[in-house]
Scaffold this active site. Structure first.
Site, PDB file in Angstrom:
ATOM      1  N   HIS A 111       7.521   3.371 -17.345  1.00 43.71           N
ATOM      2  CA  HIS A 111       9.011   4.229 -17.292  1.00 43.71           C
ATOM      3  C   HIS A 111       9.279   4.935 -18.555  1.00 43.71           C
ATOM      4  CE1 HIS A 111       9.090   1.247 -13.991  1.00 43.71           C
ATOM      5  NE2 HIS A 111       9.932   2.193 -13.466  1.00 43.71           N
ATOM      6  N   GLU A 144       4.215  11.878  -4.136  1.00 45.69           N
ATOM      7  CA  GLU A 144       4.539  12.658  -5.070  1.00 45.69           C
ATOM      8  C   GLU A 144       3.894  14.098  -4.637  1.00 45.69           C
ATOM      9  OE1 GLU A 144       4.107   9.857  -5.886  1.00 45.69           O
ATOM     10  OE2 GLU A 144       5.882   9.316  -6.884  1.00 45.69           O
TER      11      GLU A 144
END
Ligand code: TPP
Ligand code: MG
Length: 739
Positions: A539, A469
């Protein structure tokens, strides 16, 4: 010090000696090198003196690193190539064309300090005219940005239309330049090679054969930590030697002739497009890490003496004398001129105007383009479609948020060749031949938000990143600094954290810390949120307040398809970095679908939407809580005749205080509802502000309803208990109405 091989018995005339060339460096260049290196050292010494006199506030020196810096500048082209130099690169910057006066302006924190206008510590180089890009104090963040910068250069060479100044969006304010064979230089210390971002940068530069020169200035220490603790085996060259496509050099960085030759070979490799180069320069650190450090606490005298014997300034002086390039008089003349110049520069810098306190808010955001303005307010064009079978006309069908985000990305990519998309899994397929042979349909994102974009725009505009990321955000920042508009994706908010250094210390700060010399208006799309039934801890996360707490970053959080389209278009056209939060649960929800609003639909930032007007209490919310709050409000109205005014903020930074204030003044009751865990969340700021500024309008305490102060669990029973449900909202609204 290396010389060309000359028979020592030859008694050359001085003239012949001066005509000699040392690995391509002329005698005059060596004299210039000496002047620059001596200047660099003397600016350091002057700053140290000024610090001791408390006239400057911080000092970190380039001492010991001068030779390789000057050599790099000689081998590269100032104002043509690009530079991400770290704090020890004073001599490099001087050799590129920065002046001692400019540096001393930085030391005193003057208004005219070209690096930052008094916002950053000295030695955080930024010279727009020289293509020296603003640097921070965070070690290693520059490396991925340099990779992005190199990628931008290559992209612009292939897409020159992306350079065009165009009215109506961020492009109007960008002067985009590139050179077909440009190189990006980035430097770092030996300790900084321990940062993960260093390895991510090498990996990408190697894989994409980018023209980047990575220069590791190895002075054997990172403050007090020696190189063998940082680097397995104690030698970074050994560890990186397996990266393909690189040209490698390991050199004595205290010798300008050796260093110049190494940089020349590296430049040749990069300009030819053969890939990146890695220059491992062994240097010394004759002064302590900074003036806040005393190296005698961890380095014995003998070691320090051995270092001092390799002092590059002293060595070059001896070399010039030995080679007959300068005599003592010549050396003295240069030194006297430099001393006088620095004395005059320091005197002048101490008199320079200081920045005014009222300027602190300048350049947090773009001074040129205001995304809250009416320029970003357009109406949706509801398209009429004609049926292919019976020719009947009707308004275009309702689309999901996912559809309209995809359509907006497509529109903006057609409109602006500077828009490029990358992230994890965002491509249709990296093995493009499968697409071309029609063997596969393509992926286009784990939520399919970027589906079909690679097929339309090609793999150099839509491509997969490595699973890293920081790599995504760091490279995007470098690209945007050059004038491109990266619209990158973080696959799940839960995994944004490896990019946190780039998102907190870099992207939102490029403009402010450089006093508007540079900007990086990247759009970061992030899939966020829970209510997924099984999304669990990793999530389901929210955490928007962490980013609204970061000045310089716009934060947007739409709750429906139309808002997502209008706000995403504003995000892409605006001149600030934007964190665009897309709720996964809302991607394909029936709630909030809308017809395609056309390719010009925009919503200004910071304008809330009144989802339903009401008179008895105000509910302030956003994201996936909006439909839940609406359900609760409608039930309350039906069952108890309580009229709720429901405000969807849509944009969290800036946020629509006027809408909140007007509503609370009318209803006298406020509930802030959000999906993130309750404490220290986004609602805290709104509640505090209402309590502070609307106290006299309140008939009840300001209430918050949010998730529990836990993460979100997997089992749906637990998930329901953790995340705020319509029933929780109903209860809270009812209690507040009855207070
Ligand atoms: C990410 C980060 N961690 C820690 C620091 C504090 N710090 C500043 S310089 C430094 C040492 C850097 O050593 P090295 O990379 O070898 O460069 P040198 O100063 O030796 O030239 C440290 C730990 C920082 N600025 N940034
Ligand atoms: Mg070091």
């Amino acid at each position: 010090m290396a010389t060309t091989k000359v028979d020592p018995k030859l008694n050359e005339s001085n003239l012949a000696k001066k005509a000699r060339v040392y690995e391509g460096l002329t005698s005059q260049q060596l004299i210039d090198a000496y002047r620059t290196m001596f200047t660099s050292r003397r600016v350091d010494d002057r700053e140290i003196l000024l610090k001791r006199q408390q006239k400057v506030f911080f000092q970190i020196s380039g001492a010991g690193h001068e030779a390789m810096g000057v050599a790099a500048a000689f081998a590269l082209k100032s104002g043509y190539d690009w530079f991400y130099p770290y704090y020890r690169d004073r001599a490099l910057c001087l050799a590129l064309g920065a002046t001692p006066y400019e540096m001393l302006l930085g030391a005193v924190g003057a208004a005219d300090d070209p690096c930052s206008g008094g916002r950053q510590m000295p030695s955080h180089w930024a010279y727009k005219r020289l293509n020296v890009v603003t640097q921070s104090s965070a070690t290693g963040t520059q490396i991925l940005q340099a990779v992005g910068c190199a990628e931008a250069g290559r992209y612009l060479a292939k897409h020159p239309k992306a350079c065009q100044k165009t009215g109506g969006d961020y492009r109007q304010f960008k002067d985009v330049q590139f050179q077909g064979d440009e190189i990006t230089y980035v430097s770092l210390g030996d300790g900084t090679t321990s940062e993960g971002e260093f390895w991510e940068a090498l990996n990408t530069a190697s894989n994409r054969r980018l023209p980047v020169i990575f220069c590791v200035e190895d002075n054997q220490y990172a403050i007090s930590v020696p190189v063998e603790v940082q680097t397995s085996g104690g030698n970074i060259s050994r560890l990186v030697s397996g990266f393909p496509n690189f040209h490698f050099e390991e050199i004595d960085g205290t010798d300008p002739v050796v260093a110049y030759a190494a940089f020349e070979r590296s430049v040749k490799h990069c300009r030819a497009g053969d890939g990146p180069a890695f220059v491992h320069a062994h240097v010394i650190r004759p002064y302590s890490h900074s003036l806040s450090d005393d190296e005698r606490l961890y380095r014995p005298d003998a070691e320090r003496r051995a270092d001092a014997a390799r002092d590059p300034v002293h060595s070059l002086q001896l070399f010039l004398l030995r080679e007959g390039i300068l005599d003592e008089k010549g050396i003295n003349k240069i030194e006297k001129e430099v001393e006088e110049q620095i004395q005059a520069d320091a005197d002048r810098a101490l008199e320079a105007a200081l920045p005014q306190p009222e300027t602190i808010y300048h350049y947090v955001y773009s001074p040129d383009l205001d995304p809250t303005s009416a320029a970003f307010e357009t109406h949706p064009a509801i398209a009429v479609v004609e049926s292919a079978t019976d020719g009947k006309k009707s308004t275009s069908p309702n689309k999901t948020m996912a559809d309209l985000i995809n359509a907006t990305l497509r529109d903006e990519m057609r409109r602006d060749e500077g828009v490029i998309i990358f992230g994890e899994d965002v491509a249709d397929a990296s093995r493009e031949q499968y697409l071309k042979q029609k063997l596969i349909k393509g992926k286009g994102g784990v939520f399919k938000l970027t589906s079909g974009l690679q097929m339309e725009f090609g793999a150099d505009r839509v491509f997969n990143s490595p699973l890293a990321e920081a790599n995504i955000i760091g490279r995007a920042t470098g690209m945007a600094t050059r004038g491109l508009k990266p619209v990158v994706e973080i696959q799940f908010f839960d995994y944004i954290w490896p990019a946190m250094m780039q998102l907190r210390d870099e992207l939102p700060l490029i403009r402010w810390r450089s006093n508007n010399a540079f900007s990086a208006p990247v759009v970061v799309r992030v899939a966020i949120g829970g209510y997924l039934t099984g999304g669990a801890i990793y999530h389901s996360q929210c955490g928007e307040s962490i980013f609204t707490h970061t000045p310089g970053l716009r934060v947007v959080f739409p709750s429906n398809a139309l808002d997502a389209a209008g706000l995403l278009r504003t995000a892409i056209r605006c001149d600030d970095p934007v964190l665009f939060l897309e709720h996964k649960r809302l991607y394909r929800e029936t709630y909030g679908r809308a017809p395609y609003p056309g390719p010009e639909y925009m919503i200004p930032f910071g304008k809330a939407k009144i989802v339903q007007p009401g008179t008895d209490l105000t509910v302030i919310t956003y994201g996936a809580v909006v439909p839940r709050a609406l359900q609760a409000a409608q039930k309350l109205e039906r069952e108890h005749r309580v009229s709720v005014e429901l405000i969807d903020l849509r944009c969290l930074n800036p946020f629509d205080w006027d809408a909140i204030a007007a509503s609370v003044k009318k209803t006298n009751r406020a509930l802030i509802a959000y999906e993130d865990s309750l404490s220290w969340g986004y609602g805290a700021e709104i509640a505090a502000r209402i309590a502070d500024q609307l106290f006299h309008h309140l008939d009840a305490p300001v209430k918050r309803i949010a998730a529990t102060d836990t993460f979100v669990a997997y089992q749906p029973i637990l998930e329901n208990a953790i995340l705020p449900q319509a029933s929780d909202l109903f209860r809270a609204m009812k209690e507040l109405a009855e207070f």
